[in-house]
Each structure stands twice: as structure tokens, then as C-alpha cells.
Motif scaffolding. Structure first.
Motif, PDB file in Angstrom:
ATOM      1  N   VAL A   1      34.234 -42.862 -33.462  1.00 19.67           N
ATOM      2  CA  VAL A   1      35.636 -42.845 -33.898  1.00 19.67           C
ATOM      3  C   VAL A   1      36.207 -44.207 -33.549  1.00 19.67           C
ATOM      4  CG1 VAL A   1      37.895 -41.790 -33.618  1.00 19.67           C
ATOM      5  CG2 VAL A   1      35.842 -40.364 -33.529  1.00 19.67           C
ATOM      6  N   ARG A   2      36.647 -44.944 -34.557  1.00 18.98           N
ATOM      7  CA  ARG A   2      37.168 -46.294 -34.330  1.00 18.98           C
ATOM      8  C   ARG A   2      38.606 -46.378 -34.829  1.00 18.98           C
ATOM      9  NH1 ARG A   2      33.795 -49.086 -37.280  1.00 18.98           N
ATOM     10  NH2 ARG A   2      35.230 -49.644 -38.945  1.00 18.98           N
ATOM     11  N   LEU A   3      39.501 -46.819 -33.962  1.00 19.07           N
ATOM     12  CA  LEU A   3      40.911 -46.994 -34.303  1.00 19.07           C
ATOM     13  C   LEU A   3      41.284 -48.447 -34.057  1.00 19.07           C
ATOM     14  CD1 LEU A   3      43.645 -45.560 -35.066  1.00 19.07           C
ATOM     15  CD2 LEU A   3      44.088 -45.460 -32.615  1.00 19.07           C
ATOM     16  N   ASP A   4      41.703 -49.140 -35.107  1.00 23.10           N
ATOM     17  CA  ASP A   4      42.070 -50.555 -35.014  1.00 23.10           C
ATOM     18  C   ASP A   4      43.572 -50.687 -35.234  1.00 23.10           C
ATOM     19  OD1 ASP A   4      39.427 -51.154 -34.630  1.00 23.10           O
ATOM     20  OD2 ASP A   4      39.054 -51.712 -36.719  1.00 23.10           O
ATOM     21  N   ILE A   5      44.251 -51.258 -34.251  1.00 22.26           N
ATOM     22  CA  ILE A   5      45.691 -51.491 -34.334  1.00 22.26           C
ATOM     23  C   ILE A   5      45.892 -52.999 -34.426  1.00 22.26           C
ATOM     24  CG2 ILE A   5      47.923 -51.151 -33.221  1.00 22.26           C
ATOM     25  CD1 ILE A   5      46.779 -48.803 -31.744  1.00 22.26           C
ATOM     26  N   HIS A   6      46.288 -53.450 -35.603  1.00 23.49           N
ATOM     27  CA  HIS A   6      46.513 -54.882 -35.793  1.00 23.49           C
ATOM     28  C   HIS A   6      47.920 -55.291 -35.409  1.00 23.49           C
ATOM     29  CE1 HIS A   6      42.641 -55.205 -37.833  1.00 23.49           C
ATOM     30  NE2 HIS A   6      42.959 -54.129 -38.524  1.00 23.49           N
ATOM     31  N   ASP A   7      48.878 -54.384 -35.583  1.00 21.49           N
ATOM     32  CA  ASP A   7      50.266 -54.644 -35.180  1.00 21.49           C
ATOM     33  C   ASP A   7      50.508 -53.888 -33.889  1.00 21.49           C
ATOM     34  OD1 ASP A   7      52.919 -55.146 -34.893  1.00 21.49           O
ATOM     35  OD2 ASP A   7      53.584 -53.940 -36.591  1.00 21.49           O
TER      36      ASP A   7
ATOM     37  N   GLN B   1      41.437 -38.679 -26.852  1.00 17.82           N
ATOM     38  CA  GLN B   1      41.337 -37.287 -26.396  1.00 17.82           C
ATOM     39  C   GLN B   1      40.670 -36.411 -27.448  1.00 17.82           C
ATOM     40  OE1 GLN B   1      45.078 -35.072 -26.015  1.00 17.82           O
ATOM     41  NE2 GLN B   1      44.422 -34.411 -23.972  1.00 17.82           N
ATOM     42  N   GLU B   2      41.059 -36.565 -28.703  1.00 18.73           N
ATOM     43  CA  GLU B   2      40.462 -35.760 -29.768  1.00 18.73           C
ATOM     44  C   GLU B   2      39.001 -36.131 -29.981  1.00 18.73           C
ATOM     45  OE1 GLU B   2      40.089 -32.848 -32.447  1.00 18.73           O
ATOM     46  OE2 GLU B   2      41.884 -33.228 -31.260  1.00 18.73           O
ATOM     47  N   GLY B   3      38.688 -37.443 -29.906  1.00 17.23           N
ATOM     48  CA  GLY B   3      37.305 -37.857 -30.050  1.00 17.23           C
ATOM     49  C   GLY B   3      36.421 -37.297 -28.946  1.00 17.23           C
ATOM     50  N   LEU B   4      36.901 -37.299 -27.716  1.00 13.63           N
ATOM     51  CA  LEU B   4      36.132 -36.738 -26.607  1.00 13.63           C
ATOM     52  C   LEU B   4      36.011 -35.222 -26.736  1.00 13.63           C
ATOM     53  CD1 LEU B   4      37.498 -38.851 -23.620  1.00 13.63           C
ATOM     54  CD2 LEU B   4      35.208 -38.923 -24.584  1.00 13.63           C
TER      55      LEU B   4
ATOM     56  N   ASN C   1      26.125 -39.965 -28.521  1.00 14.66           N
ATOM     57  CA  ASN C   1      24.718 -39.966 -28.944  1.00 14.66           C
ATOM     58  C   ASN C   1      24.300 -38.589 -29.453  1.00 14.66           C
ATOM     59  OD1 ASN C   1      24.744 -38.594 -26.512  1.00 14.66           O
ATOM     60  ND2 ASN C   1      22.834 -39.474 -25.771  1.00 14.66           N
ATOM     61  N   GLY C   2      25.248 -37.872 -30.052  1.00 17.28           N
ATOM     62  CA  GLY C   2      24.980 -36.518 -30.528  1.00 17.28           C
ATOM     63  C   GLY C   2      24.280 -36.483 -31.870  1.00 17.28           C
ATOM     64  N   ARG C   3      24.400 -35.322 -32.519  1.00 21.25           N
ATOM     65  CA  ARG C   3      23.676 -35.109 -33.782  1.00 21.25           C
ATOM     66  C   ARG C   3      24.430 -35.602 -35.007  1.00 21.25           C
ATOM     67  NH1 ARG C   3      24.678 -29.951 -31.740  1.00 21.25           N
ATOM     68  NH2 ARG C   3      26.559 -28.968 -32.574  1.00 21.25           N
ATOM     69  N   GLY C   4      25.612 -36.147 -34.838  1.00 18.88           N
ATOM     70  CA  GLY C   4      26.351 -36.703 -35.968  1.00 18.88           C
ATOM     71  C   GLY C   4      27.297 -35.695 -36.585  1.00 18.88           C
ATOM     72  N   LEU C   5      27.967 -36.138 -37.639  1.00 17.45           N
ATOM     73  CA  LEU C   5      28.966 -35.307 -38.304  1.00 17.45           C
ATOM     74  C   LEU C   5      28.314 -34.280 -39.210  1.00 17.45           C
ATOM     75  CD1 LEU C   5      31.656 -37.945 -39.341  1.00 17.45           C
ATOM     76  CD2 LEU C   5      31.902 -36.194 -37.587  1.00 17.45           C
ATOM     77  N   ASP C   6      28.933 -33.132 -39.306  1.00 17.03           N
ATOM     78  CA  ASP C   6      28.497 -32.119 -40.265  1.00 17.03           C
ATOM     79  C   ASP C   6      28.966 -32.511 -41.660  1.00 17.03           C
ATOM     80  OD1 ASP C   6      27.364 -30.601 -38.256  1.00 17.03           O
ATOM     81  OD2 ASP C   6      29.236 -29.533 -37.842  1.00 17.03           O
TER      82      ASP C   6
ATOM     83  N   LEU D   1      41.775 -46.072 -39.181  1.00 14.63           N
ATOM     84  CA  LEU D   1      40.897 -45.124 -38.503  1.00 14.63           C
ATOM     85  C   LEU D   1      39.615 -44.963 -39.294  1.00 14.63           C
ATOM     86  CD1 LEU D   1      40.663 -42.952 -36.168  1.00 14.63           C
ATOM     87  CD2 LEU D   1      41.352 -41.299 -37.912  1.00 14.63           C
ATOM     88  N   TYR D   2      38.495 -45.003 -38.581  1.00 13.09           N
ATOM     89  CA  TYR D   2      37.189 -44.744 -39.188  1.00 13.09           C
ATOM     90  C   TYR D   2      36.479 -43.690 -38.355  1.00 13.09           C
ATOM     91  CZ  TYR D   2      32.270 -45.242 -40.343  1.00 13.09           C
ATOM     92  OH  TYR D   2      30.965 -44.978 -40.702  1.00 13.09           O
ATOM     93  N   VAL D   3      36.020 -42.641 -39.007  1.00 17.98           N
ATOM     94  CA  VAL D   3      35.238 -41.594 -38.355  1.00 17.98           C
ATOM     95  C   VAL D   3      33.944 -41.457 -39.147  1.00 17.98           C
ATOM     96  CG1 VAL D   3      35.147 -39.187 -37.614  1.00 17.98           C
ATOM     97  CG2 VAL D   3      37.337 -40.401 -37.622  1.00 17.98           C
ATOM     98  N   GLY D   4      32.832 -41.729 -38.513  1.00 14.63           N
ATOM     99  CA  GLY D   4      31.564 -41.663 -39.245  1.00 14.63           C
ATOM    100  C   GLY D   4      30.384 -41.847 -38.315  1.00 14.63           C
ATOM    101  N   ALA D   5      29.254 -42.159 -38.927  1.00 16.71           N
ATOM    102  CA  ALA D   5      28.010 -42.304 -38.171  1.00 16.71           C
ATOM    103  C   ALA D   5      28.020 -43.606 -37.379  1.00 16.71           C
ATOM    104  CB  ALA D   5      26.813 -42.259 -39.109  1.00 16.71           C
ATOM    105  N   SER D   6      27.458 -43.548 -36.194  1.00 17.89           N
ATOM    106  CA  SER D   6      27.328 -44.731 -35.345  1.00 17.89           C
ATOM    107  C   SER D   6      26.010 -45.438 -35.655  1.00 17.89           C
ATOM    108  CB  SER D   6      27.372 -44.326 -33.878  1.00 17.89           C
ATOM    109  OG  SER D   6      27.067 -45.428 -33.045  1.00 17.89           O
TER     110      SER D   6
END
Length: 317
Positions: free
Chosen positions: A305-311, A232-235, A266-271, A293-298
Motif C-alpha cells: 500500500v503506497r500513499l504519496d503526498i506531494h502537497d 492502520q488499514e494496511g496493517l 510478504n503474504g499471498r497477495g491480493l485476492d 494511493l496505490y494498492v497492488g502487488a509488491s
């Protein structure tokens, strides 16, 4: 060997060399000759350089610890300075690592309480919006319709416009209530809630698609809520700040087990500005369940925004 004795012995060695030179065959005339002055100054410079090099080597572990202290970030846990050697510096490094462990545990606990209280408050506000304001606007809508049916033609047009405005306000309140409390998450599960979220953010200027891989492992309710809120926050960030025309939401299994969420636009990226409250909130939620959590350039441009849940059972409750 302690830091005190290391520094003491280093300086003692330099002074011993100086005394040995004085007791040697080297003599100094009175007044001092130019050649003798050059020799003395050269010896002094050599001793200072040697002393500086030895001190730098001896204090290197303390400098590494200082850099680790300056870059420590509780929102990016797990990084610890290595404990090398013995003495006070090693003991100080171990104490610092233990302090970081304690602070991260306390932060995770307090963040869990805050987020639990926040979700409870969201639920209460959503319920009040639905039960109080929503029902009031529904009653107003019915009253306007009843009045429009009996009003003369010039007034009826104005009442119909007021009716449409009230209906639009009622729909907006319902949308706000759904964002505050994801009832579809409780009723239909994470997959349907992500598809509903993608449809909610889809507009004529922004296309949002949800790609969900079947056969995902079972997720703890706390992990499902974190995944939903991060999506939701990423969108929200993509719709408000990125200038994107297309956003993809992927929910898929990780190669080594677990579940990964990816929100890519596909926007202009992070400020270059510092992270705002939204990204910090995502990091807090990720820490709550022990996710990464990783937030950065694609790689394709824009932001991801990538969220990895291993457990998948939920690290924190």
C-alpha cells in the motif's frame, strides 16, 4: 463540421458514385444476365464497405468518448478524454470533462464531511469506552480483588480467574479505544504513533517494523491523520487477510518533494475479488488531501500500500 453534416456528406458521396455509375456506359439487360448481376452485387458490396469505413472514421471520436464514459472512476481522478476537432462531439467531450470536474469536487467535499463526522464519532465512542466501560471494569476489577482477598481458598482461585478475565477485557477495550482515536498522534506526533501502531500489531506470528526517515517536511494535521489511518488499514488487512509473517512500514521523503508512506508485507497477495470497504476508505482519504494511493502487488511478493503526498500542506480541509 457537425456530426450531422459529416454523416450526410458521407452518404451523399456514396449515393453520388452510385448515380454516376448508372449514368455511365454500364447497361443492364432484361432479364439481368449473370455477369451483370455479379457486377451489380460487387458494386453494392463495394459501396457498403466504403460507407462502413467512412462512418467508422467519422464516428471514431464518439466511440472514444463512450469508452471514456464507461471507464470513468471518481476514486481515480484526473483522467480525461482528449478534446479533438470541433462540432458536437468536441462540445460533448468538453461538457463531459466539466461534469467530471464538478463531480470530483463535490465528491471530495462530501467525503470530507463524512470523514470528519466519522472521526468525530470515533472520538466520541473511544471516549465513552474509556470513561464509562473502562472505569466500570476497573471498579469491577477492584471489587473482585477485594472479594478474593477475603474469600476461602476454593473460591479465591475462581475469583482470581475472573480477575484475569476482567483485566484482559479491560486491556482489549483500551486497545479498541486507541484504534478508534489515535491519542498518541495528537500527543506525540506521527512518528511515534506509527511506531506505536507497529508495536500494537506485532505478534508472535507477525513481525511489524517501522522505518521512518529523519528530516521529513512538516505535515498538515489532516495529512498526518490520513497517513495514520492508511497505515492502520494496511496493517489490519495484512494481519487479517494476507497470511504474512512480516510487514514493513516506511515513511520517507519523495524524490520530487512530499512524503510517501509504504506498507509492505510478504503474504499471498491480493485476492481477485473487487475492492472492499477498507480499500475504498483509503482511496476516499487519499482524495481528501489530494494524495495518490496505490494498492497492488509488491515487487518482492505480497501486497503493498503506497500513499504519496506531494502537497504536504493538505489539499482539502
Amino acid at each position: 463540421m457537425s456530426l450531422y453534416w459529416r454523416i450526410f456528406l458521407l452518404n451523399a458521396g456514396v449515393l453520388a458514385v452510385a448515380v454516376a455509375l448508372l449514368l455511365g456506359p454500364v447497361t443492364v439487360s432484361t432479364p439481368v444476365l449473370f455477369g451483370e448481376a455479379l457486377v451489380l452485387l460487387g458494386g453494392l458490396a463495394a459501396m457498403l464497405v466504403i460507407n462502413a469505413v467512412l462512418l467508422r472514421v467519422g464516428l471514431a471520436p464518439l466511440a472514444r468518448l463512450n469508452r471514456a464514459m464507461a471507464t470513468a472512476d471518481l476514486l481515480n481522478p484526473g483522467t480525461r478524454p482528449a478534446v479533438t476537432g470541433g462540432g458536437e462531439v468536441a462540445a460533448l467531450t468538453r461538457t463531459f470533462n466539466a461534469m467530471l470536474d464538478r463531480l470530483e469536487a463535490e465528491r471530495a467535499t462530501s467525503a470530507g464531511r463524512v470523514l470528519t463526522a466519522l472521526e468525530g464519532e470515533r472520538k466520541r465512542i473511544a471516549q465513552e469506552l474509556h470513561d464509562e466501560i473502562g472505569q466500570t471494569l476497573t471498579a469491577v476489577l477492584l471489587q473482585i480483588k477485594h472479594a478474593a482477598d477475603r474469600a476461602p481458598e476454593p473460591v479465591r482461585t475462581d475469583l482470581h480467574q475472573a480477575q484475569e478475565t476482567t483485566r484482559a477485557s479491560l486491556d482489549e477495550i483500551r486497545r479498541i479505544a486507541r484504534r478508534l482515536r489515535p491519542g498518541v498522534l495528537e500527543e506525540l506526533g506521527l512518528h511515534s504513533s506509527l511506531r506505536s501502531l507497529a508495536a500494537e500489531f506485532t505478534t508472535p506470528r507477525l513481525g511489524v517494523t517501522a522505518h521512518i526517515t529523519p528530516g521529513l517536511p512538516h505535515l498538515d494535521p489532516a495529512a498526518e491523520l490520513v497517513l495514520y489511518r492508511v497505515a492502520q488499514e494496511g496493517l489490519t488487512n495484512a494481519a487479517r487477510h494476507s497470511g504474512a509473517t512480516r510487514v514493513e512500514v516506511h515513511l520517507r521523503p519523495l524524490p520530487r518533494g512530499g512524503v510517501g508512506l509504504l506498507v509492505r508485507d510478504n503474504g499471498r497477495g491480493l485476492d481477485p475479488a473487487p475492492e472492499g470497504a477498507g480499500i475504498r476508505g483509503m482511496r476516499e482519504r487519499a482524495l481528501l488531501i489530494g494524495a495518490e494511493l496505490y494498492v497492488g502487488a509488491s515487487p518482492q511478493g505480497g501486497t503493498q500500500v503506497r500513499l504519496d503526498i506531494h502537497d504536504t500542506t493538505g489539499a482539502q480541509r
